[in-house]
Structures are given as structure tokens and as C-alpha cells.
Design an enzyme around this catalytic site. Structure first.
Site, PDB file in Angstrom:
ATOM      1  N   GLU A   1       0.833  -1.217   0.000  1.00 22.26           N
ATOM      2  CA  GLU A   1       0.000   0.000   0.000  1.00 22.26           C
ATOM      3  C   GLU A   1       0.861   1.258   0.000  1.00 22.26           C
ATOM      4  OE1 GLU A   1      -2.375  -1.633   3.308  1.00 22.26           O
ATOM      5  OE2 GLU A   1      -4.128  -1.053   2.126  1.00 22.26           O
TER       6      GLU A   1
ATOM      7  N   GLU B   1      -3.787  -9.522   3.696  1.00 18.98           N
ATOM      8  CA  GLU B   1      -4.510  -9.219   4.943  1.00 18.98           C
ATOM      9  C   GLU B   1      -5.613 -10.223   5.238  1.00 18.98           C
ATOM     10  OE1 GLU B   1      -3.533  -7.015   2.730  1.00 18.98           O
ATOM     11  OE2 GLU B   1      -2.831  -5.170   3.691  1.00 18.98           O
TER      12      GLU B   1
HETATM   13  C1  3H9 Z   1      -1.389  -5.064   7.035  1.00 19.39           C
HETATM   14  O1  3H9 Z   1      -0.419  -4.707   6.417  1.00 19.39           O
HETATM   15  C2  3H9 Z   1      -2.598  -4.206   7.273  1.00 19.39           C
HETATM   16  C3  3H9 Z   1      -2.648  -2.997   6.410  1.00 19.39           C
HETATM   17  O2  3H9 Z   1      -3.341  -3.263   5.210  1.00 19.39           O
HETATM   18  C4  3H9 Z   1      -3.439  -1.898   7.063  1.00 19.39           C
HETATM   19  C5  3H9 Z   1      -2.877  -1.326   8.309  1.00 19.39           C
HETATM   20  C6  3H9 Z   1      -3.619  -0.118   8.804  1.00 19.39           C
HETATM   21  N1  3H9 Z   1       4.662  -7.664  11.487  1.00 19.39           N
HETATM   22  O3  3H9 Z   1       7.811 -15.393   8.329  1.00 19.39           O
HETATM   23  P1  3H9 Z   1       9.185 -15.234   8.781  1.00 19.39           P
HETATM   24  C7  3H9 Z   1       8.154 -11.415  11.748  1.00 19.39           C
HETATM   25  S1  3H9 Z   1      -1.431  -6.599   7.736  1.00 19.39           S
HETATM   26  C8  3H9 Z   1       5.399  -8.061  12.528  1.00 19.39           C
HETATM   27  O4  3H9 Z   1       9.739 -16.269   9.700  1.00 19.39           O
HETATM   28  P2  3H9 Z   1      10.053 -15.522   6.055  1.00 19.39           P
HETATM   29  C9  3H9 Z   1       7.839 -12.879  11.991  1.00 19.39           C
HETATM   30  O5  3H9 Z   1       6.947 -13.031  13.063  1.00 19.39           O
HETATM   31  C10 3H9 Z   1       0.162  -7.310   7.371  1.00 19.39           C
HETATM   32  N2  3H9 Z   1       6.266  -9.102  12.459  1.00 19.39           N
HETATM   33  O6  3H9 Z   1      10.194 -15.056   7.570  1.00 19.39           O
HETATM   34  C11 3H9 Z   1       9.204 -13.432  12.289  1.00 19.39           C
HETATM   35  O7  3H9 Z   1       9.528 -13.071  13.618  1.00 19.39           O
HETATM   36  P3  3H9 Z   1      10.393 -14.033  14.549  1.00 19.39           P
HETATM   37  C12 3H9 Z   1       0.228  -7.835   5.992  1.00 19.39           C
HETATM   38  C13 3H9 Z   1       6.390  -9.733  11.275  1.00 19.39           C
HETATM   39  O8  3H9 Z   1      11.261 -15.022   5.369  1.00 19.39           O
HETATM   40  C14 3H9 Z   1      10.115 -12.626  11.361  1.00 19.39           C
HETATM   41  O9  3H9 Z   1       9.379 -11.447  11.041  1.00 19.39           O
HETATM   42  N3  3H9 Z   1       1.465  -8.522   5.813  1.00 19.39           N
HETATM   43  C15 3H9 Z   1       5.650  -9.356  10.165  1.00 19.39           C
HETATM   44  O10 3H9 Z   1       9.703 -16.969   6.006  1.00 19.39           O
HETATM   45  C16 3H9 Z   1      10.474 -13.343  10.087  1.00 19.39           C
HETATM   46  O11 3H9 Z   1       9.272 -13.808   9.465  1.00 19.39           O
HETATM   47  C17 3H9 Z   1       1.557  -9.844   5.985  1.00 19.39           C
HETATM   48  O12 3H9 Z   1       0.609 -10.517   6.280  1.00 19.39           O
HETATM   49  C18 3H9 Z   1       4.743  -8.273  10.292  1.00 19.39           C
HETATM   50  N4  3H9 Z   1       4.021  -7.840   9.251  1.00 19.39           N
HETATM   51  O13 3H9 Z   1       8.777 -14.748   5.494  1.00 19.39           O
HETATM   52  C19 3H9 Z   1       2.923 -10.437   5.772  1.00 19.39           C
HETATM   53  N5  3H9 Z   1       5.967 -10.177   9.127  1.00 19.39           N
HETATM   54  O14 3H9 Z   1      11.699 -14.166  13.830  1.00 19.39           O
HETATM   55  C20 3H9 Z   1       3.286 -11.354   6.914  1.00 19.39           C
HETATM   56  C21 3H9 Z   1       6.903 -11.028   9.590  1.00 19.39           C
HETATM   57  O15 3H9 Z   1      10.455 -13.312  15.851  1.00 19.39           O
HETATM   58  N6  3H9 Z   1       4.603 -11.876   6.807  1.00 19.39           N
HETATM   59  N7  3H9 Z   1       7.163 -10.757  10.893  1.00 19.39           N
HETATM   60  O16 3H9 Z   1       9.640 -15.335  14.623  1.00 19.39           O
HETATM   61  C22 3H9 Z   1       4.951 -12.867   5.955  1.00 19.39           C
HETATM   62  O17 3H9 Z   1       4.186 -13.324   5.143  1.00 19.39           O
HETATM   63  C23 3H9 Z   1       6.336 -13.418   6.055  1.00 19.39           C
HETATM   64  O18 3H9 Z   1       6.834 -13.098   7.329  1.00 19.39           O
HETATM   65  C24 3H9 Z   1       7.357 -12.876   5.011  1.00 19.39           C
HETATM   66  C25 3H9 Z   1       8.781 -13.360   5.361  1.00 19.39           C
HETATM   67  C26 3H9 Z   1       6.954 -13.378   3.621  1.00 19.39           C
HETATM   68  C27 3H9 Z   1       7.387 -11.366   5.025  1.00 19.39           C
END
Ligand code: 3H9
Length: 714
Positions: free
Chosen positions: A118, A138
Site C-alpha cells: 500500500e 490481509e
Molecule cells: C497489514 O499490512 C494491514 C494494512 O493493510 C493496514 C494497516 C492499517 N509484522 O515469516 P518469517 C516477523 S497486515 C510483525 O519467519 P520468512 C515474523 O513473526 C500485514 N512481524 O520469515 C518473524 O519473527 P520471529 C500484511 C512480522 O522469510 C520474522 O518477522 N502482511 C511481520 O519466512 C520473520 O518472518 C503480511 O501478512 C509483520 N508484518 O517470510 C505479511 N511479518 O523471527 C506477513 C513477519 O520473531 N509476513 N514478521 O519469529 C509474511 O508473510 C512473512 O513473514 C514474510 C517473510 C513473507 C514477510
């Protein structure tokens, strides 16, 4: 472009995760918030300050935003949801970027997800490097894109593509994003800064204007856009399976069609808050973190995994073949051993059958199948396993048979090979104790079909060395499984708890609820199938064999419902025999109510001297969940599961527990532990032997604590 030396911004906040510096006329804005540049409050503040700086500095003619490390931005900081919001809000940050009077360019590499995308959509130009992952996931967290994604993406990519992206939550690559119109260019190389600066130089040379996504023409043909949205709405209503946010996404896009941009943004915000406030958001975000926390086990911290490149599988039945397919799919060479030529031919056929199915459906080419099968070797001698690094035994579930296999593995396998058993109930300590190298023996409990089911229980016997457990966790990740660490006991985490809530379901059936009502109540809760449908799918003979095995050790005082035995005695094992609890005429997959089963249930009630009573669906659910949660608490209390979240992940990935409820322990926290305990105490009045409150549950209620308090890893 004339390049001046990088000049850090005077008076900049040096502790901010967002830094700015000028490179000639370009204000380079770097987001450095490891691990994935999530948009926490400090990042939002930093971005807003950067845009203000760009406006204030007459020397700046273009702003370049990029991420340091491995991501552009993975989205909003998920840990902040459910807490008091800190300003500035992300939609406001996006709006200041979009409203900036100087062109803003986003240079994307790695994940640009949710709020991350976004931010990029709010910029005026977008470039993404190969390997980028763009998406609006999301929906998987029970949310909708809440920073303009529902308003800007359809204006850029059209309704159909944008909504499909939001409803699926899938990640797309740079090429596809360019085709959809979400980005302008696929850059070269791996460095977003240099690719971004090169593109910035071009834009400056062309005197490229500010170009706002809110003015993009994707919704110009209103009638066509409305027709697309109507079709998607109808489809979503059918497919969203009790999920809250998919229809909210449709509503938000409807606002994009109906309202001026700013009004649409307000509507999106209202709908976003409805999602934030929904219990599904809490359940799904719990599941997101839980499935990452399960990887954090003491052995993985204490030891390095052993290297492994080859896998052996003993047994070519359904389970062995599924495990072999899973390993082949992950790229490993696999050697399968069976006792004789006929059995190994069947083993190979079981493996090939999976790939033939894919070829028939057009999901795999014959050449690709041949390439995978080239990595498969069948053998009738254990000596074929002499050089493999990791062996998984998947033979008949009987201690004598397992020990005989392990004696052979002990004889032939090279020192240091990991020796795993796929037993689902047997005592792995006893198996380990029967070989000369118990430190190498671990449990790998796959779920059927093993090449599809995500859960892998990694069962840790007393003598196993930490590096073997660490290796098992690496294996799980390579096989794309979700591993959960479990201690040794009858049934480990999943099947042990299953046995208890299944018994609760059997009690209710004998007391007056029909199996069909129980299944319906659980489907209404969000399960894809009820327990009796699951039994028909798995095959009633499996549970029957287990019950016979346990008969000798069963407490004679414990209530034992015989209905399942009466059904099995007739040879009705479920789908594979055409009838079980349900009738499956002519190979049907969906069962029909069977009056003869109801007659058996009636006869058994009479035999047991029970006058049937009516159950509400609510009571069915309360009893089922109370039994599940109570045994879950026992499993945590006895250290079989490390934390309540390990129970949650087990049930979400292995037992069809609705992910949007987070898992049974999260569900219990949401209901409130005092309520669950009160239910158990009330049920205990009828059957105190079955309904014994778990000491952990009692302790937590006494302290006013919940299961979540035990989820923090040290
Ligand atoms: C949103 O954006 C809402 C908006 O539209 C509106 C807002 C107003 N936040 O998965 P990994 C941490 S909703 C905080 O093992 P990978 C994760 O917990 C969001 N922490 O690595 C982990 O921590 P730890 C929409 C996050 O390489 C570490 O980072 N976005 C977040 O296998 C490594 O992650 C999503 O839904 C976060 N957003 O995969 C994306 N993301 O090491 C969610 C990750 O302490 N994330 N962490 O266990 C993912 O899909 C995967 O983490 C990603 C990396 C593909 C990024």
C-alpha cells in the site's frame, strides 16, 4: 543527474528506523527495521518526516523509498493490532506520500506485502526487482487492506485482478505485478538502491510528473467494473466458509466504485476496524505467530542440525509412499525398502499413483514425473540404506515389527544416520532402547496423506541427542511441513487429545445426540467435517484396532461406548467399504444418513440402559471443546507439548480445527478459562472419572491467568 556526496539530513532523528539522505536531487529514504521492515509506529513517523523533508527542501526533486535488508516492507506491524493505535495512522502516511508535490518512487525487493504494497501503491512510480513478492495478504489475518489497498489497487489493476489478489492473499512476482499494472517496471539486479537510483535518473531526465494512483483510470468503465464485482461477490458469498473479512473486502471495493476517493478511504477505514474488532482477526493472528513460534524449540537453539542429502523410507504402504512423495517433492533422492519383490512393486506403484494423478489433471508433465521418479530407488534389502543420511520407518503399527526394522537399521546404517519412526502411538523410548544408538532415534509422526497434510509431530524420546531433533526441524521445513515438538506418550499431542474428545462425542451419541447432529454442530463451528465423517474418511478399522489394543489396559470403571465396535463388526469401515456412520452409495464422497446406524445407536442405548435425551448444538460444542481443552491442558502440564500454542498448531494443521479460531487453547482463552472449568465441573457431576479438571486449568483459573501467559518463549 549530478551526484553529490551523500548528505545526511541535518537534525534527523538518528534513532529512527527510517533515514534520509540526499543523492543529488534525489531524497533517498531508507527503511531499516529488521527483520522485515514492518510498519511500526516509528517507521510510520519516519516516513512522514521524510515526506515533510522532501517538501521543505528545495533541492529535492524526487523521493526514492526503499527497504534495507531482505524486504521492501512486509506490511503493518502485526504485533500492534489489538493495542492502542499510535499516530500517525498508516492511511495518513500513505496519503502524504501520494499527495507529495514531488514524484515519489518506490524501489521494491523481497516482500512488499499488505501495508508495504500500500505504501508502494501510494508512490507515483514503482519498480520491483526479480524475486520480489507483492501481495495484499490481509485476508489471511482476518483483515482487509486498510491503507488504501482496496481503493488504489482496483484503480490501477481493475476490479477483477485487484479483488482476486485481496481474496486469495497470494504473493505475486515482479513480472505478474507489471502485467497487472501494479508496478511500472521490472528492474535488474538485486540492489533496490542502485536500480532505484537508475530509474530515478531516467524519471528526472524525462521530467516525469507526479502521477497519483487515486486518479488512475482502472474504474473508468463503471458498468464493467460493477459486473465484475457482482460476480466476485456471489462467488465469495458461496466460498468464504464463515470467514468475515472476504465480504468486507468486496464492500470496500464497492465503495471504490461508488464514492469519491476520500470517501472511499473513510469507508475502507470503517470496514477495516470492523475486521480488527472481530474474533477471527485475533484467532488468525494468533495462528500466524504460533506457526512461527513452534520452530523455537530448545534443541534447535542448543545444537547444529546434522547435514543430510539422502532419505530412506522403510515401508511402501499408504504412509510410506506419502512420505516418499513428500521427500521426492522436496528434491531428495529417496530409497524405499520393502520386504519382498511384490511389496516393493506395490510401494513404487503407490508413489507413481500420486504423480500419475497430477499428470492426468495436467498439473505435471510426463517428463517432470520421469525426472522425479529417477530420484526414487526401490529395494528389498536393508543394505540399500547403508549410505543414506536419514531413514524414516513407516511399517505396520506393532512394537515387534518396529523393533525388527530398527534392528536392521542399526545393523546397516552408517554412523550418525538419523533413524526415525513414523509411529503414531507406540513408545518411542522402547524402540530407541532396543538399538545400540538411541541418541539417533527420533519420532516423525506424519499425517495421512503424508504428501499433503502439513502437520509433522517431532517426537523427542529421552535419549535422543539435540542435533537429531534440530535435524528433524530442518527436514520439516524442507518438506514444507509445520513441525510441532511433542514428548513421548500414548498418542503424543494430537492423537492423545483426539482420543478424549472423541470419547466425549461417543458419550453424547449414546446419551441422545445422533452422529449426524454432532457432525453438523462441529461443521457449524467451522470444521470442514465432523468427527464421524472423519472416522469414515480415515477408515473405522484403524480406531477399532487401537481400541482392541487398549482394551486390556482400559480402566474397567471408565465409560466405554460400544457403538463404533458394533458398526465395525459389520465390516462398515467408512468410505472405503461404502458405509460407516454414513452410507456412500456407488462410491459417493458425501455420506447419507443411515437409518440402520441409527437403529444400532438405539439398540446400544437400550443395552446400556440409557434413556436418550435431547442435546442442543451449543451443548454439543461445549462438551466437545471442554474435553479437548482439558486434555490439551494436561498435555502442556505434563510437558508433552512445550506451550499451549503447540497444541493450537497441532490442531489447526493436523485435525481441521478452524484456523480463524486460532486453535483450541486460543479458543479457550477467548471463551474464558473460568467458563471452561465451570463446564467441566458441571459435567463431572455425571461422570467424575472422565471429567477430571486438569491441574493446569485449575491453577490458571485460580491465578486469573490464561493459556497465552504460557506462550512466551524464553
Ligand atoms: C497489514 O499490512 C494491514 C494494512 O493493510 C493496514 C494497516 C492499517 N509484522 O515469516 P518469517 C516477523 S497486515 C510483525 O519467519 P520468512 C515474523 O513473526 C500485514 N512481524 O520469515 C518473524 O519473527 P520471529 C500484511 C512480522 O522469510 C520474522 O518477522 N502482511 C511481520 O519466512 C520473520 O518472518 C503480511 O501478512 C509483520 N508484518 O517470510 C505479511 N511479518 O523471527 C506477513 C513477519 O520473531 N509476513 N514478521 O519469529 C509474511 O508473510 C512473512 O513473514 C514474510 C517473510 C513473507 C514477510
Amino acid at each position: 543527474m549530478s551526484q553529490t556526496a551523500a548528505t545526511p539530513d541535518a537534525g534527523a532523528d538518528t534513532t529512527s528506523p527510517v533515514t534520509q539522505r540526499r543523492e543529488g536531487a534525489v531524497l533517498v529514504v531508507t527503511i531499516d527495521n529488521p527483520p522485515v521492515n514492518a510498519l511500526g509506529a516509528a517507521v510510520r513517523r519516519g516516513l512522514q518526516a521524510a515526506i515533510a523533508q522532501a517538501e521543505a527542501d528545495a533541492e529535492v526533486t524526487l523521493v526514492l523509498i526503499h527497504g534495507a535488508g531482505r524486504a521492501f516492507i512486509a506490511g503493518a506491524d502485526i504485533r500492534e493490532f489489538g493495542q492502542t493505535p499510535q499516530p500517525p495512522a498508516l492511511p495518513d502516511v500513505c496519503r502524504s506520500i501520494e499527495q507529495c508535490s514531488k514524484p515519489v518512487l518506490a524501489a521494491i525487493h523481497g516482500p512488499a506485502l499488505g501495508g508495504g504494497l500500500e505504501i508502494a501503491l501510494s508512490a507515483h512510480y514503482r519498480l520491483a526487482l526479480p524475486g520480489s513478492k507483492l501481495g495484499l495478504p490481509e485476508v489471511q489475518l482476518g483483515l482487509l487492506p486498510g491503507s488504501g489497498g482496496t481503493q488504489r489497487a482496483p484503480r490501477l489493476a481493475g476490479v477483477k485482478a485487484a479483488v482476486e489478489l485481496m481474496l486469495s492473499g497470494r504473493h505475486i512476482g515482479a513480472e505478474e505485478a507489471a502485467q497487472l499494472g501494479l508496478i511500472d517496471r521490472v528492474g535488474a539486479g538485486t540492489d533496490p538502491l542502485s536500480a532505484g537510483l537508475a530509474y530515478a535518473a531516467e524519471l528526472l531526465a524525462q521530467q516525469a510528473p507526479v502521477r497519483r494512483s487515486c486518479d488512475a483510470p482502472g474504474l473508468a468503465d463503471k458498468a464493467a467494473a460493477q459486473a465484475e464485482l457482482d460476480a466476485l461477490r456471489a462467488d465469495t458469498a458461496k466460498k468464504s466458509k464463515g470467514l468475515f473479512s472476504p465480504l468486507k473486502i468486496i464492500e470496500a471495493v464497492q465503495a471504490a466504485l461508488d464514492l469519491p476517493f476520500d470517501e472511499g478511504m473513510k469507508r475502507e477505514r470503517e470496514l477495516f476496524w470492523q475486521c480488527i474488532d472481530s474474533p477471527q482477526r485475533a484467532g488468525l493472528i494468533h495462528a500466524f505467530f504460533a506457526e512461527r513460534e513452534v520452530l523455537k524449540v530448545p534443541e534447535a537453539k542448543a545444537a547444529q542440525p546434522r547435514p543430510f542429502a539422502t532419505i530412506g523410507v522403510v515401508g511402501g504402504g499408504t504412509m510410506g509412499a506419502g512420505i516418499a512423495v513428500s521427500a521426492l517433492d522436496a528434491g531428495f533422492p529417496v530409497t524405499m525398502v520393502e520386504r519382498d519383490a511384490e511389496s516393493i512393486a506395490r510401494g513404487r506403484a503407490n508413489v507413481e499413483k500420486v504423480y500419475d494423478g497430477l499428470v492426468a489433471k495436467g498439473r505435471m508433465t510426463a517428463e517432470a514425473k520421469a525426472a522425479v521418479m529417477a530420484r526414487y530407488t526401490g529395494s528389498t534389502t536393508y543394505d540399500a540404506l547403508a549410505q543414506v543420511d536419514l531413514v524414516i520407518e513407516a511399517v505396520f503399527e506393532e512394537m515387534g515389527v518396529k523393533k525388527a526394522v530398527f534392528a536392521e537399521l542399526d545393523r546397516v546404517c552408517k554412523p550418525g544416520a538419523v533413524l526415525a519412526t513414523n509411529t503414531s502411538y507406540l513408545d518411542i523410548d522402547e524402540i530407541a532402547g532396543s538399538v545400540s544408538r538411541p541418541q539417533d532415534v527420533v519420532g516423525l509422526h506424519f499425517f495421512s496423506p503424508a504428501n499433503i497434510m502439513k502437520l509433522l509431530e517431532i517426537v523427542v524420546p529421552a535419549q535422543v541427542s539435540a542435533d537429531v531433533v534440530a535435524t528433524a526441524f530442518v527436514l520439516a521445513q524442507k518438506l514444507k511441513k509445520v513441525p510441532v515438538r511433542a514428548g513421548v506418550c500414548d498418542g503424543f499431542i494430537g492423537n492423545r487429545i483426539l482420543a478424549v474428545y472423541r470419547a466425549a462425542a461417543d458419550h453424547m451419541m449414546e446419551d441422545g445426540a445422533s452422529p449426524y447432529q454432532i457432525d453438523q454442530a462441529l461443521r457449524d463451528f467451522g470444521y470442514p467435517m465432523g468427527p464421524f465423517q472423519v472416522s469414515d474418511l480415515a477408515g473405522g478399522d484403524i480406531g477399532w484396532a487401537t481400541r482392541k489394543r487398549r482394551a486390556a489396559t482400559r480402566d474397567p470403571q471408565a465409560r466405554y461406548v460400544q457403538i463404533a465396535d458394533r458398526i465395525c463388526e459389520r465390516g462398515w469401515f467408512g468410505q472405503k467399504t461404502g458405509r460407516g456412520y454414513y452410507l456412500y452409495p456407488a462410491g459417493a464422497r458425501t455420506g447419507e444418513i443411515d437409518p440402520e446406524v441409527l437403529a444400532i445407536v438405539d439398540a446400544e442405548r437400550e443395552r446400556a440402559g440409557i434413556t436418550p435425551r435431547a442435546f442442543s448444538n451449543e451443548e454439543i460444542l461445549r462438551r466437545y471443546m471442554a474435553a479437548m481443552v482439558n486434555e490439551g491442558a494436561n498435555v502442556v502440564h505434563q510437558g508433552i507439548a512445550l506451550r499451549p500454542l503447540d497444541v493450537d498448531v497441532t490442531f489447526v494443521y493436523g485435525y481441521g480445527f478452524p484456523r480463524y479460531r486460532g486453535g483450541p487453547m486460543k479458543y479457550a482463552d477467548m471463551v474464558g478459562l473460568p467458563q471452561i472449568l465451570a463446564d467441566i465441573e458441571a459435567f463431572a457431576k455425571e461422570d467424575p472419572l472422565f471429567w477430571k479438571p486438569s491441574p493446569l486449568l485449575v491453577e490458571l483459573v485460580a491465578k486469573g491467568a490464561n493459556f497465552a501467559s504460557l506462550n512466551q518463549s524464553e
